[in-house]
Design a protein around this motif. Structure first.
Motif, PDB file in Angstrom:
ATOM      1  N   LYS A  31       0.815  -1.213   0.000  1.00 54.56           N
ATOM      2  CA  LYS A  31       0.000   0.000   0.000  1.00 54.56           C
ATOM      3  C   LYS A  31       0.849   1.264   0.000  1.00 54.56           C
ATOM      4  CE  LYS A  31      -3.480  -2.404   2.681  1.00 54.56           C
ATOM      5  NZ  LYS A  31      -4.037  -2.606   4.002  1.00 54.56           N
ATOM      6  N   ASP A  32       1.994   1.241   0.678  1.00 52.10           N
ATOM      7  CA  ASP A  32       2.775   2.453   0.918  1.00 52.10           C
ATOM      8  C   ASP A  32       4.252   2.185   0.638  1.00 52.10           C
ATOM      9  OD1 ASP A  32       3.546   4.977   1.799  1.00 52.10           O
ATOM     10  OD2 ASP A  32       3.309   4.508   3.924  1.00 52.10           O
ATOM     11  N   ILE A  33       4.733   2.640  -0.510  1.00 49.69           N
ATOM     12  CA  ILE A  33       6.164   2.562  -0.826  1.00 49.69           C
ATOM     13  C   ILE A  33       6.649   3.987  -0.997  1.00 49.69           C
ATOM     14  CG2 ILE A  33       7.934   1.796  -2.444  1.00 49.69           C
ATOM     15  CD1 ILE A  33       6.200  -0.562  -3.177  1.00 49.69           C
ATOM     16  N   THR A  34       7.473   4.426  -0.056  1.00 48.06           N
ATOM     17  CA  THR A  34       7.988   5.792  -0.082  1.00 48.06           C
ATOM     18  C   THR A  34       9.402   5.804   0.485  1.00 48.06           C
ATOM     19  OG1 THR A  34       7.113   6.290   2.114  1.00 48.06           O
ATOM     20  CG2 THR A  34       5.699   6.828   0.238  1.00 48.06           C
ATOM     21  N   GLY A  35      10.001   6.972   0.449  1.00 44.24           N
ATOM     22  CA  GLY A  35      11.311   7.113   1.056  1.00 44.24           C
ATOM     23  C   GLY A  35      12.086   8.273   0.487  1.00 44.24           C
ATOM     24  N   VAL A  36      13.380   8.227   0.733  1.00 45.46           N
ATOM     25  CA  VAL A  36      14.283   9.299   0.328  1.00 45.46           C
ATOM     26  C   VAL A  36      15.635   8.698  -0.046  1.00 45.46           C
ATOM     27  CG1 VAL A  36      15.002   9.751   2.721  1.00 45.46           C
ATOM     28  CG2 VAL A  36      15.180  11.574   1.026  1.00 45.46           C
ATOM     29  N   TYR A  37      16.297   9.326  -1.017  1.00 44.39           N
ATOM     30  CA  TYR A  37      17.624   8.892  -1.452  1.00 44.39           C
ATOM     31  C   TYR A  37      18.418  10.142  -1.809  1.00 44.39           C
ATOM     32  CZ  TYR A  37      16.110   9.901  -6.198  1.00 44.39           C
ATOM     33  OH  TYR A  37      15.652  10.556  -7.319  1.00 44.39           O
ATOM     34  N   ASP A  38      19.719  10.002  -1.972  1.00 44.92           N
ATOM     35  CA  ASP A  38      20.561  11.143  -2.337  1.00 44.92           C
ATOM     36  C   ASP A  38      20.565  11.283  -3.861  1.00 44.92           C
ATOM     37  OD1 ASP A  38      22.954  12.772  -3.013  1.00 44.92           O
ATOM     38  OD2 ASP A  38      23.132  12.819  -0.832  1.00 44.92           O
ATOM     39  N   ALA A  39      19.803  12.245  -4.352  1.00 44.74           N
ATOM     40  CA  ALA A  39      19.645  12.433  -5.800  1.00 44.74           C
ATOM     41  C   ALA A  39      20.950  12.816  -6.481  1.00 44.74           C
ATOM     42  CB  ALA A  39      18.584  13.496  -6.074  1.00 44.74           C
ATOM     43  N   THR A  40      21.784  13.580  -5.812  1.00 44.79           N
ATOM     44  CA  THR A  40      23.063  13.998  -6.405  1.00 44.79           C
ATOM     45  C   THR A  40      23.944  12.787  -6.649  1.00 44.79           C
ATOM     46  OG1 THR A  40      22.874  16.094  -5.241  1.00 44.79           O
ATOM     47  CG2 THR A  40      25.051  15.522  -6.119  1.00 44.79           C
ATOM     48  N   GLN A  41      24.035  11.914  -5.660  1.00 46.80           N
ATOM     49  CA  GLN A  41      24.865  10.716  -5.815  1.00 46.80           C
ATOM     50  C   GLN A  41      24.280   9.772  -6.867  1.00 46.80           C
ATOM     51  OE1 GLN A  41      27.929  10.259  -4.099  1.00 46.80           O
ATOM     52  NE2 GLN A  41      27.432  12.412  -3.847  1.00 46.80           N
ATOM     53  N   SER A  67      10.364   7.525  -8.613  1.00 51.13           N
ATOM     54  CA  SER A  67       9.202   8.412  -8.721  1.00 51.13           C
ATOM     55  C   SER A  67       8.320   8.327  -7.467  1.00 51.13           C
ATOM     56  CB  SER A  67       8.382   8.093  -9.982  1.00 51.13           C
ATOM     57  OG  SER A  67       7.692   6.866  -9.836  1.00 51.13           O
ATOM     58  N   HIS A  68       8.543   7.326  -6.635  1.00 47.26           N
ATOM     59  CA  HIS A  68       7.811   7.168  -5.382  1.00 47.26           C
ATOM     60  C   HIS A  68       8.627   7.656  -4.184  1.00 47.26           C
ATOM     61  CE1 HIS A  68       4.539   4.787  -7.151  1.00 47.26           C
ATOM     62  NE2 HIS A  68       5.482   4.492  -8.024  1.00 47.26           N
ATOM     63  N   LEU A  69       9.824   8.155  -4.463  1.00 46.40           N
ATOM     64  CA  LEU A  69      10.741   8.601  -3.418  1.00 46.40           C
ATOM     65  C   LEU A  69      11.037  10.083  -3.598  1.00 46.40           C
ATOM     66  CD1 LEU A  69      13.331   5.689  -3.786  1.00 46.40           C
ATOM     67  CD2 LEU A  69      11.308   5.723  -2.326  1.00 46.40           C
ATOM     68  N   VAL A  70      11.650  10.677  -2.595  1.00 52.45           N
ATOM     69  CA  VAL A  70      12.103  12.059  -2.682  1.00 52.45           C
ATOM     70  C   VAL A  70      13.621  12.035  -2.808  1.00 52.45           C
ATOM     71  CG1 VAL A  70      12.345  14.229  -1.415  1.00 52.45           C
ATOM     72  CG2 VAL A  70      10.165  13.011  -1.398  1.00 52.45           C
ATOM     73  N   GLY A  71      14.133  12.778  -3.783  1.00 48.85           N
ATOM     74  CA  GLY A  71      15.574  12.884  -3.960  1.00 48.85           C
ATOM     75  C   GLY A  71      16.126  14.070  -3.186  1.00 48.85           C
ATOM     76  N   LYS A  72      17.053  13.798  -2.292  1.00 47.21           N
ATOM     77  CA  LYS A  72      17.719  14.852  -1.523  1.00 47.21           C
ATOM     78  C   LYS A  72      18.924  15.319  -2.332  1.00 47.21           C
ATOM     79  CE  LYS A  72      20.942  15.905   1.941  1.00 47.21           C
ATOM     80  NZ  LYS A  72      21.840  16.887   1.357  1.00 47.21           N
TER      81      LYS A  72
END
Length: 141
Positions: A31-41, A67-72
């Protein structure tokens, strides 16, 4: 996982992990796939994947998963520069927390890394909330 997969990871380059996440998304397994990763790397890795014909598919898979994550966005590495990479390595699957020094990459299997798998509903909720806070923070950035 049936209810949630939350990710906080600098890099997600393991083809097996990306394929499993993509499969869970395509089949609406969770139901819920989310998160964050380092977009620059990850942008550097994606460029390399796109240059290698055999890896274009994994670049497309990462595009779908991310597309389900936020890039830091972080400062590019410089020997004397600011180091502000998002260096977490945490996955929450339902009520299980996976963390440690182990990067979510193939090369991590060739290093002396550690990983801890904790089956604890309360801890999983705390990590899930933490990842949601990171997502909210970096969504605004």
């Amino acid at each position: 996982a049936k209810n949630r997969i939350k990710i906080a990871s600098m890099m997600i380059t393991s083809h097996a992990i990306l394929a499993a996440l993509d499969d869970a998304l395509r089949h609406e397994q969770v139901k819920d796939i989310t998160g964050v990763y380092d977009a620059t790397q990850m942008s550097h890795v994606v460029k390399l994947w796109l240059k290698a014909e055999a890896s274009v598919g994994v670049a497309e898979t990462f595009k779908e998963v991310s597309s389900h994550l936020v890039g830091k966005h972080s400062e590019p590495y410089k020997p004397n520069g600011k180091h502000n990479f998002m260096h977490n390595k945490v996955v929450v699957c339902d009520n299980i927390v996976v963390s440690g020094s182990f990067n979510f990459s193939r090369s991590a299997t060739q290093n002396a890394e550690n990983i801890v798998v904790l089956h604890d509903e309360s801890l999983a909720q705390q990590y899930s909330d933490y990842i949601d806070q990171l997502r909210a923070h970096y969504s605004k950035a």
